[in-house]
Design a protein around this motif. Structure first.
Motif, PDB file in Angstrom:
ATOM      1  N   ASN A 126      25.882  -6.583 -19.442  1.00  0.00           N
ATOM      2  CA  ASN A 126      25.319  -5.601 -18.515  1.00  0.00           C
ATOM      3  C   ASN A 126      26.157  -4.337 -18.356  1.00  0.00           C
ATOM      4  OD1 ASN A 126      23.012  -7.214 -17.864  1.00  0.00           O
ATOM      5  ND2 ASN A 126      24.340  -8.452 -16.579  1.00  0.00           N
ATOM      6  N   THR A 183      25.077   1.324 -20.215  1.00  0.00           N
ATOM      7  CA  THR A 183      24.249   2.149 -19.332  1.00  0.00           C
ATOM      8  C   THR A 183      23.574   3.277 -20.094  1.00  0.00           C
ATOM      9  OG1 THR A 183      26.141   3.519 -18.720  1.00  0.00           O
ATOM     10  CG2 THR A 183      25.639   1.622 -17.307  1.00  0.00           C
ATOM     11  N   GLU A 184      24.170   3.721 -21.180  1.00  0.00           N
ATOM     12  CA  GLU A 184      23.582   4.746 -22.025  1.00  0.00           C
ATOM     13  C   GLU A 184      23.875   4.399 -23.469  1.00  0.00           C
ATOM     14  OE1 GLU A 184      23.583   8.929 -20.630  1.00  0.00           O
ATOM     15  OE2 GLU A 184      25.217   8.218 -19.338  1.00  0.00           O
TER      16      GLU A 184
END
Length: 117
Positions: free
Chosen positions: A104, A107-108
């Motif tokens: 996780n 994010t990009e």
């Protein structure tokens, strides 16, 4: 100081790149198991998911007591807490890349993370 690292590796056995390239966000390893052999232990992780990319040969992974067959071109993601063990085929060796990253944490990616000049 340069903004890159480079190394050359042998594809025999197991080679980890975290020290060779001073990696800070991932672990990448090249792995080769001879025919009829396997990783000698079952393992899981605390935080890191693993991505396996099969380069050559065939074999299997046992993940939480479920057998998954593996062949050239297969890609496999395994959650951190899953118990896993890998085996080469009886007649063929297996070569694969394993990438470990914190689950996780992405994010990009690709163009959303790029700075185009």
């Amino acid at each position: 100081m340069t903004n890159f690292s480079k190394c050359n590796v042998s594809f025999e056995g197991r080679v980890e790149l975290h020290e060779k390239l001073s990696l800070t966000g991932a672990e990448v390893s090249f792995n080769q198991l001879p025919a009829g052999t396997g990783v000698p232990f079952v393992h899981a992780h605390k935080q890191n998911e693993e991505i396996y990319i099969i380069l050559e040969g065939d074999g299997k992974a046992v993940i939480d007591n479920q057998t998954v067959t593996l062949a050239k071109g297969d890609c496999l993601r395994i959650s951190p807490n899953a118990k896993r063990q890998f085996f080469a085929g009886k007649e063929n060796s297996i070569s694969y890349i394993c990438i470990q990253v914190k689950e996780n944490s992405l994010t990009e990616f690709t163009m959303t993370d790029a700075v185009v000049e």
